[in-house]
Design an enzyme around this catalytic site. Structure first.
Site, PDB file in Angstrom:
ATOM      1  N   LYS A  89      18.011  -4.109   3.635  1.00 23.90           N
ATOM      2  CA  LYS A  89      17.303  -4.636   2.477  1.00 23.90           C
ATOM      3  C   LYS A  89      16.228  -5.623   2.921  1.00 23.90           C
ATOM      4  O   LYS A  89      16.241  -6.114   4.059  1.00 23.90           O
ATOM      5  CB  LYS A  89      18.285  -5.372   1.548  1.00 23.90           C
ATOM      6  N   ARG A 163      29.618   3.537  -3.055  1.00 23.21           N
ATOM      7  CA  ARG A 163      30.325   4.773  -3.415  1.00 23.21           C
ATOM      8  C   ARG A 163      31.201   5.265  -2.265  1.00 23.21           C
ATOM      9  O   ARG A 163      32.173   5.981  -2.500  1.00 23.21           O
ATOM     10  CB  ARG A 163      29.318   5.835  -3.862  1.00 23.21           C
TER      11      ARG A 163
END
Length: 245
Positions: A89, A163
């Protein structure tokens, strides 16, 4: 969730939950990476292994209705910090990532409240707690990994880590506790903010009756929830050429 990631990491999160279990009266088991590997939670471990802080599988249980076999399942995303991994990020994107365990925090709070109120219900909560960090052990874009349920997963982006932890946590709670339903709470994707802003939580479900109960709770709490569609065409989008998902 307000504590920084140098204070709350998987092991210290487990310690906090142990303290809360004694205070509020629920049971908790905390498992290390050996147990996680033994149960073939390879998807969870793919995310966890890049960090020097080892993961923890945290299982909370409250048995308020021992005469009833029905168990409600909660699963909370427990990324105590998310750098994005090798798909890193920006600095601005990382600053708030102490909050990536918000789903886990909500599950901890829910079970603490249920236990404190002495509700006549059986509840189990599972948190796959880890950090998504960068090291020579980090999983890589292009990797194909296994999961507890036996499906293979192609890694297109290491910042889609939530996930991966949740697929094993959800399979674990089904396999070990056979709940009547599972409520999965997660800071899963910025797409939720793009879709509904900070006004409402998007919900995805295959259970109309459960969604009605969620809507009733939403109205009572003024914590807004909006059900998203699940079309067959979307199922095609999560298939991979090289792997199952």
């Amino acid at each position: 969730v307000n504590e920084p990631a140098n204070i709350i990491y998987p092991e210290s999160l487990g310690d906090k939950i142990l303290d809360m279990s004694e205070k509020y009266g629920f049971n908790v088991d905390i498992y290390d990476e050996d147990y996680i590997y033994e149960h073939n939670m390879h998807s969870f471990m793919a995310v966890a292994r890049g960090s020097s802080n080892p993961p923890r599988l945290i299982v909370m249980q409250y048995d308020g209705d021992p005469d009833n076999d029905e168990v409600i399942g909660f699963v909370g995303k427990g990324l105590t910090y998310d750098s994005g991994g090798l798909s890193i990020k920006s600095t601005d994107g990382m600053v708030g990532m102490k909050t990536d365990m918000g789903g886990a925090a909500a599950v901890i709070g829910a079970i603490s409240a249920i236990s404190t109120l002495g509700l006549k219900v059986n509840v189990v909560g599972v948190i796959a707690a880890c950090e998504n960090m960068i090291s020579g052990h980090s999983y890589k874009p292009g990797d194909i990994i296994d999961s507890m349920g036996g499906k293979t997963i192609f890694i297109g982006n290491t910042d889609a880590e939530g996930r991966l932890t949740l697929i094993d946590a959800i399979h674990y709670i089904i396999d070990k506790h056979d709940p009547c339903c599972i409520i999965d709470i997660a800071t899963l994707t910025g797409s939720a903010l793009h879709t509904l802003g900070v006004v409402s939580t998007p919900a995805i479900t295959n259970d109309d009756d459960l969604m009605e109960l969620i809507n009733e709770a939403s109205d009572l709490s003024d914590d807004k929830v909006w059900r998203m569609p699940v079309y067959d065409e979307y199922k095609e989008l999560i298939k991979a050429k090289e792997a199952d998902l």
